[in-house]
Motif scaffolding. Sequence first.
Motif, PDB file in Angstrom:
ATOM      1  N   LEU A  45     -14.097 -67.710  18.668  1.00 39.71           N
ATOM      2  CA  LEU A  45     -14.586 -66.235  17.770  1.00 39.71           C
ATOM      3  C   LEU A  45     -15.645 -66.738  16.625  1.00 39.71           C
ATOM      4  O   LEU A  45     -16.528 -66.323  17.419  1.00 39.71           O
ATOM      5  CB  LEU A  45     -13.593 -65.625  17.278  1.00 39.71           C
ATOM      6  N   TRP A  46     -15.702 -67.847  16.325  1.00 33.78           N
ATOM      7  CA  TRP A  46     -16.402 -68.013  14.850  1.00 33.78           C
ATOM      8  C   TRP A  46     -18.115 -68.043  15.840  1.00 33.78           C
ATOM      9  O   TRP A  46     -18.882 -67.917  15.884  1.00 33.78           O
ATOM     10  CB  TRP A  46     -15.396 -68.610  14.665  1.00 33.78           C
ATOM     11  N   PHE A  47     -17.417 -69.479  17.005  1.00 33.17           N
ATOM     12  CA  PHE A  47     -19.168 -69.683  17.612  1.00 33.17           C
ATOM     13  C   PHE A  47     -19.834 -68.463  18.397  1.00 33.17           C
ATOM     14  O   PHE A  47     -20.811 -68.326  18.081  1.00 33.17           O
ATOM     15  CB  PHE A  47     -18.557 -70.221  19.046  1.00 33.17           C
ATOM     16  N   MET A  48     -18.886 -67.518  18.810  1.00 29.99           N
ATOM     17  CA  MET A  48     -19.596 -66.566  19.538  1.00 29.99           C
ATOM     18  C   MET A  48     -20.243 -65.289  18.105  1.00 29.99           C
ATOM     19  O   MET A  48     -21.017 -64.528  18.533  1.00 29.99           O
ATOM     20  CB  MET A  48     -18.762 -65.123  20.251  1.00 29.99           C
ATOM     21  N   CYS A  49     -19.087 -65.204  17.361  1.00 29.72           N
ATOM     22  CA  CYS A  49     -20.165 -64.534  16.680  1.00 29.72           C
ATOM     23  C   CYS A  49     -21.563 -64.981  15.750  1.00 29.72           C
ATOM     24  O   CYS A  49     -22.561 -64.387  15.724  1.00 29.72           O
ATOM     25  CB  CYS A  49     -18.899 -64.695  15.072  1.00 29.72           C
ATOM     26  N   PHE A  50     -21.642 -66.864  16.282  1.00 34.91           N
ATOM     27  CA  PHE A  50     -23.238 -66.795  15.456  1.00 34.91           C
ATOM     28  C   PHE A  50     -24.288 -67.029  16.636  1.00 34.91           C
ATOM     29  O   PHE A  50     -24.730 -66.287  16.228  1.00 34.91           O
ATOM     30  CB  PHE A  50     -22.826 -69.159  14.891  1.00 34.91           C
ATOM     31  N   ILE A  51     -23.453 -66.995  17.810  1.00 36.99           N
ATOM     32  CA  ILE A  51     -23.982 -66.648  19.147  1.00 36.99           C
ATOM     33  C   ILE A  51     -24.781 -64.844  18.662  1.00 36.99           C
ATOM     34  O   ILE A  51     -25.924 -65.129  18.841  1.00 36.99           O
ATOM     35  CB  ILE A  51     -23.958 -66.835  20.371  1.00 36.99           C
ATOM     36  N   ALA A  52     -23.678 -64.092  18.718  1.00 31.24           N
ATOM     37  CA  ALA A  52     -24.558 -63.055  18.647  1.00 31.24           C
ATOM     38  C   ALA A  52     -25.881 -62.580  17.011  1.00 31.24           C
ATOM     39  O   ALA A  52     -25.676 -61.701  16.849  1.00 31.24           O
ATOM     40  CB  ALA A  52     -23.377 -62.060  18.399  1.00 31.24           C
TER      41      ALA A  52
ATOM     42  N   LEU B 196     -31.150 -61.495  14.965  1.00 28.82           N
ATOM     43  CA  LEU B 196     -31.734 -62.109  14.266  1.00 28.82           C
ATOM     44  C   LEU B 196     -33.407 -62.328  15.709  1.00 28.82           C
ATOM     45  O   LEU B 196     -34.431 -61.369  14.854  1.00 28.82           O
ATOM     46  CB  LEU B 196     -31.759 -63.348  13.716  1.00 28.82           C
ATOM     47  N   LEU B 197     -32.778 -62.716  16.367  1.00 29.26           N
ATOM     48  CA  LEU B 197     -34.106 -62.697  17.381  1.00 29.26           C
ATOM     49  C   LEU B 197     -34.845 -61.673  18.027  1.00 29.26           C
ATOM     50  O   LEU B 197     -36.176 -61.532  17.811  1.00 29.26           O
ATOM     51  CB  LEU B 197     -33.519 -63.674  18.781  1.00 29.26           C
TER      52      LEU B 197
ATOM     53  N   ALA C 201     -42.085 -57.840  21.603  1.00 31.96           N
ATOM     54  CA  ALA C 201     -41.900 -58.779  22.890  1.00 31.96           C
ATOM     55  C   ALA C 201     -40.496 -59.227  23.121  1.00 31.96           C
ATOM     56  O   ALA C 201     -39.458 -59.773  24.026  1.00 31.96           O
ATOM     57  CB  ALA C 201     -43.001 -59.444  22.596  1.00 31.96           C
ATOM     58  N   ALA C 202     -40.491 -60.100  21.471  1.00 33.48           N
ATOM     59  CA  ALA C 202     -38.759 -60.481  21.668  1.00 33.48           C
ATOM     60  C   ALA C 202     -37.761 -60.029  21.910  1.00 33.48           C
ATOM     61  O   ALA C 202     -36.692 -60.147  22.637  1.00 33.48           O
ATOM     62  CB  ALA C 202     -38.284 -61.357  20.351  1.00 33.48           C
TER      63      ALA C 202
END
Length: 98
Positions: free
Chosen positions: A69-76, A81-82, A88-89
């Motif tokens: 769950l924390w891994f997915m929060c970090f990816i999100a 932020l991107l 364009a990003a």
Amino acid sequence: MAQIYYDCLGKRWTIGMMVCMFIVQWFMGFSIVVAGSRQVWAFSRDGALPFSGWLRVLNKKLQVPLRSLWFMCFIALIIGLLSLIDWAATAALFSLAV
């Protein structure tokens, strides 16, 4: 979007509509993170992801995969932020979903 609501509906209705939009977006993001964390856990349980041994661990007290769950929060967070970098990003990220 808020300006369009304000021009058409006035201040009070605009605030109400924006609050409703915020609530809907919050729950939509929450459901995406939950679904993603379940997929991460399932893939890591089968050994299909890097760091699978770390991601597949269940919390003994809650019996949920908190690390996934924390891994997915970090990816999100990284993806969010991107999208702040440039238009364009953002367009590239949204075109990935298609």
